[in-house]
Design an enzyme around this catalytic site. Structure first.
Site, PDB file in Angstrom:
ATOM      1  N   ASP A 184       0.834  -1.244  -0.211  1.00  0.00           N
ATOM      2  CA  ASP A 184      -0.007  -0.079   0.086  1.00  0.00           C
ATOM      3  C   ASP A 184       0.845   1.402   0.034  1.00  0.00           C
ATOM      4  O   ASP A 184       0.083   2.287   0.925  1.00  0.00           O
ATOM      5  CB  ASP A 184      -0.995   0.058   1.159  1.00  0.00           C
ATOM      6  CG  ASP A 184      -2.049  -1.183   0.949  1.00  0.00           C
ATOM      7  OD1 ASP A 184      -2.255  -1.819   0.207  1.00  0.00           O
ATOM      8  OD2 ASP A 184      -2.794  -1.067   2.004  1.00  0.00           O
ATOM      9  N   ASP A 222      -4.802  -0.746  -1.744  1.00  0.00           N
ATOM     10  CA  ASP A 222      -6.256  -0.551  -1.475  1.00  0.00           C
ATOM     11  C   ASP A 222      -6.859  -0.168  -2.749  1.00  0.00           C
ATOM     12  O   ASP A 222      -6.372   0.939  -3.323  1.00  0.00           O
ATOM     13  CB  ASP A 222      -6.245   0.421  -0.382  1.00  0.00           C
ATOM     14  CG  ASP A 222      -6.759  -0.140   1.104  1.00  0.00           C
ATOM     15  OD1 ASP A 222      -6.752  -1.301   1.110  1.00  0.00           O
ATOM     16  OD2 ASP A 222      -7.074   0.636   1.871  1.00  0.00           O
ATOM     17  N   HIS A 250     -10.298   1.023  -3.585  1.00  0.00           N
ATOM     18  CA  HIS A 250     -12.040   0.762  -3.020  1.00  0.00           C
ATOM     19  C   HIS A 250     -12.827   1.564  -4.168  1.00  0.00           C
ATOM     20  O   HIS A 250     -12.679   2.858  -4.556  1.00  0.00           O
ATOM     21  CB  HIS A 250     -11.983   1.638  -1.676  1.00  0.00           C
ATOM     22  CG  HIS A 250     -11.401   1.061  -0.468  1.00  0.00           C
ATOM     23  ND1 HIS A 250     -11.410  -0.255  -0.407  1.00  0.00           N
ATOM     24  CD2 HIS A 250     -10.302   1.699   0.198  1.00  0.00           C
ATOM     25  CE1 HIS A 250     -10.639  -0.379   0.772  1.00  0.00           C
ATOM     26  NE2 HIS A 250     -10.095   0.717   1.127  1.00  0.00           N
ATOM     27  N   SER A 271     -16.092   0.851   4.683  1.00  0.00           N
ATOM     28  CA  SER A 271     -15.193   1.171   5.292  1.00  0.00           C
ATOM     29  C   SER A 271     -15.138   2.710   5.563  1.00  0.00           C
ATOM     30  O   SER A 271     -14.625   3.496   6.635  1.00  0.00           O
ATOM     31  CB  SER A 271     -14.055   0.870   5.416  1.00  0.00           C
ATOM     32  OG  SER A 271     -13.301   1.259   4.102  1.00  0.00           O
ATOM     33  N   HIS A 307     -10.568   6.959   1.184  1.00  0.00           N
ATOM     34  CA  HIS A 307      -9.185   6.967   1.000  1.00  0.00           C
ATOM     35  C   HIS A 307      -9.039   5.797  -0.198  1.00  0.00           C
ATOM     36  O   HIS A 307      -9.770   5.002  -0.545  1.00  0.00           O
ATOM     37  CB  HIS A 307      -8.364   6.416   1.907  1.00  0.00           C
ATOM     38  CG  HIS A 307      -8.592   5.260   2.543  1.00  0.00           C
ATOM     39  ND1 HIS A 307      -9.711   5.044   3.460  1.00  0.00           N
ATOM     40  CD2 HIS A 307      -8.205   3.936   2.284  1.00  0.00           C
ATOM     41  CE1 HIS A 307      -9.789   3.776   3.660  1.00  0.00           C
ATOM     42  NE2 HIS A 307      -8.841   2.883   3.076  1.00  0.00           N
ATOM     43  N   LYS A 332      -6.835  -4.987  -3.234  1.00  0.00           N
ATOM     44  CA  LYS A 332      -7.783  -5.163  -2.241  1.00  0.00           C
ATOM     45  C   LYS A 332      -8.723  -4.390  -1.897  1.00  0.00           C
ATOM     46  O   LYS A 332      -8.357  -3.093  -2.290  1.00  0.00           O
ATOM     47  CB  LYS A 332      -7.192  -5.927  -1.042  1.00  0.00           C
ATOM     48  CG  LYS A 332      -6.126  -4.643  -0.611  1.00  0.00           C
ATOM     49  CD  LYS A 332      -5.246  -5.221   0.526  1.00  0.00           C
ATOM     50  CE  LYS A 332      -4.321  -4.212   1.328  1.00  0.00           C
ATOM     51  NZ  LYS A 332      -4.823  -2.927   1.829  1.00  0.00           N
ATOM     52  N   GLU A 348     -14.864  -4.996   4.623  1.00  0.00           N
ATOM     53  CA  GLU A 348     -13.364  -4.511   5.018  1.00  0.00           C
ATOM     54  C   GLU A 348     -12.335  -5.554   4.457  1.00  0.00           C
ATOM     55  O   GLU A 348     -12.499  -6.671   4.527  1.00  0.00           O
ATOM     56  CB  GLU A 348     -13.522  -4.111   6.209  1.00  0.00           C
ATOM     57  CG  GLU A 348     -12.085  -3.439   6.784  1.00  0.00           C
ATOM     58  CD  GLU A 348     -11.715  -2.116   5.965  1.00  0.00           C
ATOM     59  OE1 GLU A 348     -11.511  -2.286   4.872  1.00  0.00           O
ATOM     60  OE2 GLU A 348     -11.626  -1.066   6.787  1.00  0.00           O
ATOM     61  N   ALA A 383       0.012  -0.061   6.651  1.00  0.00           N
ATOM     62  CA  ALA A 383       0.475   0.765   7.887  1.00  0.00           C
ATOM     63  C   ALA A 383       0.811  -0.630   8.742  1.00  0.00           C
ATOM     64  O   ALA A 383       0.205  -1.402   8.775  1.00  0.00           O
ATOM     65  CB  ALA A 383      -0.611   1.512   8.597  1.00  0.00           C
ATOM     66  N   CYS A 427      -2.503  -3.349   7.494  1.00  0.00           N
ATOM     67  CA  CYS A 427      -2.373  -4.115   6.445  1.00  0.00           C
ATOM     68  C   CYS A 427      -1.005  -4.956   6.480  1.00  0.00           C
ATOM     69  O   CYS A 427      -1.258  -5.937   5.880  1.00  0.00           O
ATOM     70  CB  CYS A 427      -2.638  -3.237   5.138  1.00  0.00           C
ATOM     71  SG  CYS A 427      -4.432  -2.487   4.855  1.00  0.00           S
TER      72      CYS A 427
END
Length: 216
Positions: A8, A51, A53, A59, A94, A122, A129, A163, A167
């Site tokens: 990420d 990530d 999304h 989330s 985000h 992902k 989530e 982080a 993750c």
């Protein structure tokens, strides 16, 4: 065979202009870029995660009435007939797919392009989530991470990125549970929290799963 998993390293997490900036995340850009190119490490493969999304992702706090970012939230299983729940956190918007925030930082993206490095996304299903790069928090939906590692005969993974307590930790635990010899390189990670107790707890959790936790 050794695979490096870079978790990420995206604008929303790394840039000071990001919506969910990980403190000191920018410090990782050059070291991780160098690590990806380090011939002495003898990486057989490198995988970079994102990530990714949809704007209506479950989330995001804005998608829930009267909820603020960083508030707690009870997630309900997306599987029909399953009444299980998990406690979690709602986040600022985000890494919405195909936006600046979801893009990998330039130095990492340059290597992805020039070396044809695999990207694993992902978090692209709206109703659940994700933290692990292998599967959602329910372990229902699987990404293509494990299939890729198996295809390339990986038996050992090294994990870096952000982080640490979310993750990175979840990805490492998933890898270990799937039977990969797993190492987290702490100097190449950053946490969201600045509480030493949080970091110590993460280290303990990782070690409890037989994950090697080393500085570099």
């Amino acid at each position: 065979m050794k695979t490096l998993i870079v978790v990420d390293m995206q604008n929303d997490f790394i840039s000071p202009l990001g919506s969910l900036t990980v403190p000191k995340g920018e410090e990782l850009i050059n070291p991780i870029s160098d690590l990806m190119q380090d011939a002495d490490r003898d990486w057989h493969r490198i995988v970079v995660t994102r990530d990714w999304h949809p704007s209506r992702h479950i989330s995001f706090a804005k998608n829930h009435k009267d909820k603020e970012p960083y508030s707690t939230y009870t997630y309900h299983s997306p599987r029909p007939g399953d009444d299980s729940t998990q406690e979690g956190i709602l986040w600022p918007v985000h890494c919405v797919k195909n936006t600046w925030g979801s893009q990998l930082v330039d130095q990492i993206m340059d290597q992805v392009v020039t070396k044809h490095i695999k990207i694993v996304d992902k978090g692209f299903l709206t109703d659940r989530e994700y933290y692990s790069a292998f599967h959602d928090i329910w372990n229902f939906h699987k990404t293509d991470m494990n299939k890729y590692l198996e295809k390339h005969h990986t038996d050992e993974v090294y994990i870096v990125g952000v982080a640490l307590e979310y993750c990175v930790k979840a990805t490492a635990i998933s890898a270990a549970e799937l039977g990969y010899k797993t190492t987290v390189l702490l100097d190449y990670t950053r946490p969201i929290s600045d509480d030493p107790e949080v970091i110590n707890k993460v280290k303990e959790e990782l070690k409890a799963h037989n994950i090697n936790v080393v500085d570099k």
